[in-house]
Design a protein around this motif. Structure first.
Motif, PDB file in Angstrom:
ATOM      1  N   GLU B  34       0.843  -1.203   0.000  1.00 45.75           N
ATOM      2  CA  GLU B  34       0.000   0.000   0.000  1.00 45.75           C
ATOM      3  C   GLU B  34       0.878   1.254   0.000  1.00 45.75           C
ATOM      4  O   GLU B  34       0.583   2.241  -0.686  1.00 45.75           O
ATOM      5  N   ALA B  35       1.950   1.204   0.794  1.00 45.75           N
ATOM      6  CA  ALA B  35       2.856   2.350   0.849  1.00 45.75           C
ATOM      7  C   ALA B  35       3.585   2.522  -0.473  1.00 45.75           C
ATOM      8  O   ALA B  35       3.795   3.648  -0.945  1.00 45.75           O
ATOM      9  N   ARG B  37       2.448   1.653  -3.448  1.00 41.48           N
ATOM     10  CA  ARG B  37       1.509   2.219  -4.420  1.00 41.48           C
ATOM     11  C   ARG B  37       1.353   3.717  -4.208  1.00 41.48           C
ATOM     12  O   ARG B  37       1.368   4.491  -5.142  1.00 41.48           O
ATOM     13  N   LYS B  38       1.241   4.086  -2.944  1.00 46.61           N
ATOM     14  CA  LYS B  38       1.072   5.501  -2.618  1.00 46.61           C
ATOM     15  C   LYS B  38       2.289   6.307  -3.081  1.00 46.61           C
ATOM     16  O   LYS B  38       2.162   7.420  -3.588  1.00 46.61           O
ATOM     17  N   GLU B  42       0.442   6.840  -7.272  1.00 40.53           N
ATOM     18  CA  GLU B  42      -0.786   7.470  -6.807  1.00 40.53           C
ATOM     19  C   GLU B  42      -1.584   8.028  -7.981  1.00 40.53           C
ATOM     20  O   GLU B  42      -2.775   7.833  -8.072  1.00 40.53           O
ATOM     21  N   THR B 265       1.109 -13.263  -5.014  1.00 44.80           N
ATOM     22  CA  THR B 265      -0.044 -12.367  -5.112  1.00 44.80           C
ATOM     23  C   THR B 265      -1.110 -12.959  -6.031  1.00 44.80           C
ATOM     24  O   THR B 265      -2.311 -12.897  -5.745  1.00 44.80           O
ATOM     25  N   GLU B 352      -5.392   0.544 -10.801  1.00 44.22           N
ATOM     26  CA  GLU B 352      -5.604   0.410  -9.350  1.00 44.22           C
ATOM     27  C   GLU B 352      -5.084  -0.910  -8.786  1.00 44.22           C
ATOM     28  O   GLU B 352      -4.871  -1.032  -7.586  1.00 44.22           O
ATOM     29  N   CYS B 353      -4.889  -1.905  -9.632  1.00 43.43           N
ATOM     30  CA  CYS B 353      -4.360  -3.196  -9.170  1.00 43.43           C
ATOM     31  C   CYS B 353      -2.827  -3.114  -9.115  1.00 43.43           C
ATOM     32  O   CYS B 353      -2.198  -2.598 -10.039  1.00 43.43           O
ATOM     33  N   ASP B 354      -2.254  -3.633  -8.044  1.00 41.47           N
ATOM     34  CA  ASP B 354      -0.811  -3.444  -7.833  1.00 41.47           C
ATOM     35  C   ASP B 354       0.070  -4.206  -8.828  1.00 41.47           C
ATOM     36  O   ASP B 354       1.258  -3.919  -8.933  1.00 41.47           O
TER      37      ASP B 354
END
Lengths: 401, 396
Positions: B34-35, B37-38, B42, B265, B352-354
């Motif tokens: 999450e970090a 991706r941010k 973003e 994943t 939006e998918c990592d």
């Protein structure tokens, strides 16, 4: 040849094995030997190979890690050293492959004291040949679907059924046999026997012919065959568990405890030599960039398999304990298949020539090895089944059935 | 650093394991996906077209320097950790698994080259790296050739130094580097030099790349004065050849790390996502390719540690082993990248998918220092012999 990190005792044995093989390599076989033990067809081949296994056993290169009371030498960690030396020495393979790699370790795990003493020594020395009775016409990949029946009668069992793909069945004294003893439970209704084969009343062995035109394996019919209860391995209804032990050894998930592979080393080098000797469209095949790329792909897969075996012994570099061991059969059999296919491809027009043609490269080895390779991608659980097992047991994906 | 016998377990011992486990814990905590991706994804198509620097986390880098990772490839005598290549491979796998944006791999690469030079100016630079100075290699010409002898910078002698002109391309994490280790052609020699990024006449142009987890640039040199003390070696080609297996190991390790993340994943997704009343992984069209990917990743990983171990032992087979590792890692990366997007289905095709973050980092690494085909071509020259080398034994 260096022997890294062996204890003095192991290093001494390594040196002994190497020297013994050097001095005792057998004379050339009187007739052409097949590619592997499961293709042994003639009495001449059998006698020659059985004699060789017996001599290796006497020399202490086979069964060295088994307890002395069961015909072994009572050592630890000697077999893998002997196997390495056998592999490097390019000597014939051990004929009693089912006895060594499947029956003996299974009996050691599940057998009574009496059974261990009775069966293991002969399996190790090769004096008693073993075959495997797992597959049936309706029980291939779905191995638990066994239809061969065993019905108790006094101290005996009456066995009726039909086993197929029985390698070495025509020479075997004994068979590791799975039977159905209850129709009510698919898995818990199975019982495992050490069944007498050769000359046993009610047992008929018939050769099957493979796509190569060679034989070596058989179908075995049981018609009211009487098998004493003393030949039952482990409890009634435990057959599936015992069979899993056998398959664990067969698929190479455990260190081959019987030993003695003797497979020719460096298959890629053989392909490179073929490419160097082959002209295609007036150009040496070894100079063709597409062929070179294909050869290097094979070399990388082969080295990867060797290094997988090395990494499997380093827990810190393995995410899941069964992740590498369960790949071995899948990767190994496909490596051989792809190698043989590439050999056929490189040989070009000459790949059409088969065993008895004097112009055939390596006496037809490449097409023969390619066709034979399907035995390995199908046997011991097809590679499709292997992929299911890996996907389910290692990756944790939902069961496909 | 050559040792007599093959160490057990590729030389991956307790120290290496501890370093790797620490790295995993540190990055799990500091850079969960999450970090990540941010940090890098973003906004879609964020910054590259406008001359802005791609995002990374300098604060995290400071902590990494404090952990001593920057000096991993620097020998202890020069202030580094002097850990084995096997240990570095283990750590870089974790870096790949977390897709860490940082100058770590470029700095490790520069350190391996400087170390291979074994010269006083080289050691001087290595001491700076151990203290946290960042570096990048500037050795590739505009053509993208990965031959160590090819370069796009020329030097002319001036006094006891040189005047450098030309350009180096595909410089990794160029905008994060405090100095560059580059090559310049001077007559028949290949000069290996070290050059601060602020030196006069040095300019950087940013490349627009698809990978969101690094930057890349073209280094342009216009009448740059190089003093004699900044010449790391006059035998740049040899130095690079010696260091090359190590450079391949770094990229291969990163690829193994990204690939394992992609596998796990996608497996998780195949366990949770249901269609036709079953989790996706029930279907063999999904299960079997994932197993095939695992097999390829494991092959790459085993070859990776084999190559690292060869380097640690000073084995003459180091280059072959490293070519094999990079070929296997590139192909494994390509395959699991392909399946990771495809098996995620519609969502896998979105920003939006990592998975796209790893897809791009992997695709970049597959090409970097040469893809599988390139490695196999080099390997064939060594294992079969160069094309045309086979002596014709009959002309009937």
């Amino acid at each position: 040849m260096s022997a890294p990190h062996l204890s003095p005792e192991h290093a001494e044995f390594h040196e002994y094995a190497r020297r013994w093989l050097d001095e005792n390599a057998p004379p050339p076989a009187p007739e052409r030997l097949p590619l592997s033990p499961i293709e042994v067809m003639t009495v001449g081949q059998r006698d020659y190979l059985q004699d060789w296994q017996g001599r290796c056993y006497e020399a202490g290169l086979i069964g060295c890690d088994y307890p002395v009371e069961y015909g072994g030498r009572g050592h630890q960690g000697f077999q893998s050293i002997a196997n390495q030396a056998l592999g490097k020495a390019r000597v014939p393979f051990m004929i009693n492959v089912v006895g060594l790699n499947m029956a003996a370790p299974t009996i050691l795990h599940h057998g009574s004291e009496e059974q261990k003493k009775k069966f293991i020594p002969g399996a190790l020395s090769g004096s008693e040949i073993w075959c495997q009775g797992f597959s049936e016409p309706g029980a291939g990949s779905d191995m638990a679907n066994q239809q061969t029946q065993a019905i108790p009668q006094g101290d005996n069992w009456i066995v009726n059924g039909h086993k197929v793909w029985t390698s070495l069945g025509h020479f075997a004294q004994w068979m590791i046999l799975i039977t159905r003893t209850s129709k009510h439970h698919k898995y818990d209704g199975l019982t495992y026997f050490l069944a007498p084969i050769e000359g046993h009343p009610g047992v008929t062995v018939r050769p099957l012919v493979k796509i190569t035109g060679e034989s070596g394996f058989n179908e075995v019919l049981f018609e009211d065959a009487v098998i004493p209860d003393s030949c039952r391995l482990d409890a009634v209804g435990k057959g599936w568990t015992v069979a899993m032990t056998t398959l664990t050894y067969e698929r190479g998930a455990a260190e081959s405890a019987g030993g003695g592979s003797g497979e020719a080393a460096r298959p890629t080098q053989r392909l490179i030599n073929l490419a160097r000797e082959t002209q295609r469209n007036g150009v040496c095949a070894a100079d063709d960039p597409v062929t070179r790329d294909a050869l290097m792909q094979r070399a990388i897969v082969a080295e990867g398999l060797a290094q997988n075996a090395r990494r499997a012994r380093v827990p810190a570099l393995c995410d899941h304990p069964m992740r590498l061991p369960l790949q071995q059969k899948l990767v190994g059999s496909e490596l051989s298949q792809h190698n043989a296919r590439l050999g056929v491809q490189i040989a070009g027009a000459h790949s059409m020539l088969y065993k008895l043609d004097s112009s055939a490269p390596s006496q037809g080895y490449w097409p023969l090895a390619y066709m034979n390779s399907y035995g390995h991608t199908i046997a011991a659980g097809t590679n499709e089944i292997q992929r299911n097992i890996l996907g389910e047991r290692v990756l944790g994906l939902a069961k496909s059935k | 650093m050559s040792k007599a016998t093959t160490p057990p377990g590729f030389g991956f011992g307790e120290d290496e394991e501890m370093l790797r486990d620490l790295a995993r814990k540190f990055l799990d905590e500091k850079l969960p996906v999450e970090a990540l991706r941010k940090l890098v994804a973003e906004a879609p198509e964020p910054v590259y077209d406008h001359g802005q620097r791609p995002p990374w986390a300098p604060g995290l880098w400071k902590q990494i320097v404090e952990l001593g990772w920057a000096g991993l490839a620097v020998e202890e005598a020069d202030g580094g950790a002097g850990i084995s290549m096997a240990g570095i491979a283990g750590l870089v796998e974790e870096v790949g698994r977390h897709a860490l944006p940082s100058p770590l791999i470029s700095t490790l690469s520069a350190a391996l080259v400087l170390r291979s030079a074994a010269s006083a100016p080289g050691r001087e630079q290595l001491r700076r790296i151990a203290l946290g100075t960042t570096a990048a290699l500037a050795i590739t010409p505009a053509s993208g050739s990965w031959e160590p002898g090819d370069c796009g910078i020329t030097g002319t002698r001036q006094g006891d130094g040189y005047l450098l002109n030309g350009s180096a391309h595909f410089v990794q994490d160029a905008f994060k580097a405090d100095f560059f280790v580059g090559t310049a052609r001077v007559d028949d020699e290949l000069l290996l030099f070290a050059l601060p990024s602020e030196a006069e006449g040095v300019s950087l142009e940013q490349d627009h790349i698809h990978d969101l987890t690094r930057d890349q640039g073209t280094l342009r040199l216009s009448d740059v004065r190089l003093s004699a003390k900044d010449v790391v070696s006059p035998n740049g080609e040899e130095v690079l050849q010696r260091a090359w297996p190590g450079l391949l190991v770094l990229v291969s390790a990163d690829l193994c790390g990204t690939s394992e993340w992609q596998l796990q994943t996608t497996v998780e997704y195949a366990k949770n996502r249901k269609q036709f009343d079953h989790p996706l992984g029930f279907f063999q069209a999904v299960k079997h390719p994932l197993v095939n990917a695992m097999v390829e990743i494991d092959r790459a990983r085993s070859l990776l540690y084999h190559a690292a171990c060869c380097i640690d032992m000073g084995s003459p087979e180091s280059l072959e082993a490293a070519c094999m590792a990079k070929s296997a890692a590139s192909d494994a990366g390509a395959f699991i990248s392909d399946r990771s997007v495809q098996l995620h289905g519609g969502i896998g095709f979105t920003w939006e998918c990592d998975v796209h973050i790893y897809f791009k980092r992997s695709m970049h690494n597959q090409a970097l220092l040469g893809d599988g085909v390139h490695q196999r071509r080099k390997l064939a020259d060594r294992l079969i012999g160069p094309i045309g080398a086979t002596v014709e034994n009959e002309t009937a």
